[in-house]
Design a protein around this motif. Structure first.
Motif, PDB file in Angstrom:
ATOM      1  N   ARG A  70       0.813  -1.219   0.000  1.00 59.64           N
ATOM      2  CA  ARG A  70       0.000   0.000   0.000  1.00 59.64           C
ATOM      3  C   ARG A  70       0.846   1.269   0.000  1.00 59.64           C
ATOM      4  N   LYS A  71       2.077   1.195   0.517  1.00 63.57           N
ATOM      5  CA  LYS A  71       2.938   2.372   0.571  1.00 63.57           C
ATOM      6  C   LYS A  71       4.351   1.971   0.216  1.00 63.57           C
ATOM      7  N   GLU A 130      -1.509   2.768  -2.449  1.00 62.65           N
ATOM      8  CA  GLU A 130      -2.197   4.006  -2.099  1.00 62.65           C
ATOM      9  C   GLU A 130      -1.255   5.194  -1.973  1.00 62.65           C
ATOM     10  N   GLU A 131       0.011   4.953  -1.626  1.00 55.93           N
ATOM     11  CA  GLU A 131       0.949   6.057  -1.410  1.00 55.93           C
ATOM     12  C   GLU A 131       2.297   5.738  -2.029  1.00 55.93           C
ATOM     13  N   THR A 167      -6.347   4.420  -8.004  1.00 56.41           N
ATOM     14  CA  THR A 167      -6.743   4.429  -6.587  1.00 56.41           C
ATOM     15  C   THR A 167      -5.714   5.116  -5.702  1.00 56.41           C
ATOM     16  N   ARG A 206      -3.773   7.536  -3.425  1.00 54.17           N
ATOM     17  CA  ARG A 206      -4.269   8.614  -2.577  1.00 54.17           C
ATOM     18  C   ARG A 206      -3.207   9.667  -2.280  1.00 54.17           C
ATOM     19  N   SER A 207      -1.917   9.292  -2.365  1.00 55.53           N
ATOM     20  CA  SER A 207      -0.860  10.233  -2.012  1.00 55.53           C
ATOM     21  C   SER A 207       0.341  10.046  -2.928  1.00 55.53           C
ATOM     22  N   CYS A 249      -9.217   9.787  -6.222  1.00 59.01           N
ATOM     23  CA  CYS A 249      -8.939   9.491  -4.816  1.00 59.01           C
ATOM     24  C   CYS A 249      -7.734  10.274  -4.293  1.00 59.01           C
ATOM     25  N   LEU A 250      -7.027  11.003  -5.145  1.00 57.29           N
ATOM     26  CA  LEU A 250      -5.789  11.655  -4.744  1.00 57.29           C
ATOM     27  C   LEU A 250      -6.059  12.761  -3.725  1.00 57.29           C
ATOM     28  N   ALA A 251      -5.576  12.560  -2.501  1.00 52.20           N
ATOM     29  CA  ALA A 251      -5.800  13.521  -1.427  1.00 52.20           C
ATOM     30  C   ALA A 251      -4.550  14.300  -1.075  1.00 52.20           C
ATOM     31  N   SER A 252      -3.362  13.775  -1.419  1.00 49.37           N
ATOM     32  CA  SER A 252      -2.110  14.434  -1.072  1.00 49.37           C
ATOM     33  C   SER A 252      -1.179  14.452  -2.276  1.00 49.37           C
TER      34      SER A 252
END
Length: 319
Positions: free
Chosen positions: A60-61, A86-87, A110, A112-113, A144-147
């Motif tokens: 995930r990271k 995700e990151e 998907t 997010r960061s 979904c990108l928040a950062s």
């Protein structure tokens, strides 16, 4: 979570380092298939090994910062293989381009960061065409990108406009050390954390509300009294404001912030030579929400113990 570091006293040839590096990545990939967080940042020796992580289906990271030999091809393979990623952190990866990231991210919508930079500072920035930088964002569908962290990049108006057009759900945006910024706010209504520290050219155009912005870093910029007035009116929900080593505003600008940002808890005025330290007393008394103030330079040295105790009784730490 797994980290890998090589010992300083190991003495190997480049070929041996390459073989061992690839072997380590193979072992990680095969023996830790459920690994979710992998940090391989800033190795003593670089090796081409990102493509060996295809078995990490749960990853995930990932942090590949400092891997100067990670390129667009290996990044694309990684993003294709790790379907729940995700990151991704890729600071100071010199062989990755905006276009390469755009292609890789299309395989991983998907995410997010994203943290990406090529250089240690603005001087060595590689200029890319407006098409390339704009294509970087406009070709994406990262709902979904928040950062987003574009440290030390050449930011064009076209890129910022593309971010706004895509309506990315960003809550955190870092443009530290970036150059060429003309307008930065208003691109995302959900922004909570914005870092513009050490940007060489910043013009804040804020004829609108940014009610969700909580953390704003403008250290080492040319922000002036007028800009602080605009910030205080548009970002009245600010909790933390960093203005370190900004020398274009006076106490007038600080008073705007203290008056209008009614929830402000932390503010840093370290190195702000146009602001006298005696402003701290009025800040503490007029804004009860303040919990920490990093004071501007004082010619008489540190505040007296009596004064510090007074500030603490008001619930504010002054340093």
């Amino acid at each position: 979570m797994l980290w890998w570091r090589q010992d300083d006293d190991e003495r190997e040839t480049d070929d041996e380092v390459e073989v061992r590096g690839r072997s380590v990545l193979v072992l990680i990939s095969h023996y830790f298939p459920l690994l979710e967080v992998l940090d391989l940042s800033y190795p003593l020796h670089c090796y081409h090994g990102a493509v060996e992580l295809s078995h990490l289906k749960k990853l995930r990271k990932v942090n590949f910062s400092g891997h100067s030999d990670i390129n667009d091809k290996s990044l694309l393979h990684l993003f294709k293989s790790c379907k729940v990623l995700e990151e991704a952190i890729m600071l100071h990866c010199f062989d990755i381009t905006f276009d390469g990231i755009a292609k890789a991210l299309r395989e991983r919508p998907t995410l997010r960061s994203l943290s990406f930079s090529k250089t240690n500072g603005p001087v060595k920035v590689r200029y890319e065409s407006a098409y390339t930088t704009s294509h970087f964002i406009s070709s994406l569908s990262l709902k979904c990108l928040a950062s987003l962290d574009l440290l030390s990049s050449n930011i064009s108006d076209e890129l910022l406009s593309s971010i706004a057009t895509e309506r990315l759900p960003l809550t955190r945006l870092v443009l530290q050390y970036c150059i060429g910024i003309v307008q930065v706010l208003g691109i995302c209504c959900n922004i909570r954390h914005l870092n513009l520290s050490k940007c060489s050219m910043v013009k804040l155009e804020m004829n609108f509300e940014v009610p969700k912005l909580e953390v704003l870093n403008l250290s080492y910029t040319n922000v002036d009294d007028e800009a602080l007035y605009m910030i205080s009116k548009s970002c009245c929900g600010l909790l933390k404001l960093s203005l370190e080593n900004c020398n274009d505003f006076t106490k007038k600008g600080v008073n705007h912030v203290v008056e209008n940002c009614t929830q402000l808890r932390k503010i840093s005025l370290d190195g702000c030579h146009k602001v006298h330290a005696n402003i701290v007393s009025s800040m503490v008394s007029s804004r009860p929400s303040l919990r920490q103030i990093t004071a501007p330079p004082t010619r008489t040295g540190a505040f007296s113990a009596r004064k510090v105790k007074y500030f603490l009784r008001q619930g504010c730490l002054v340093c």
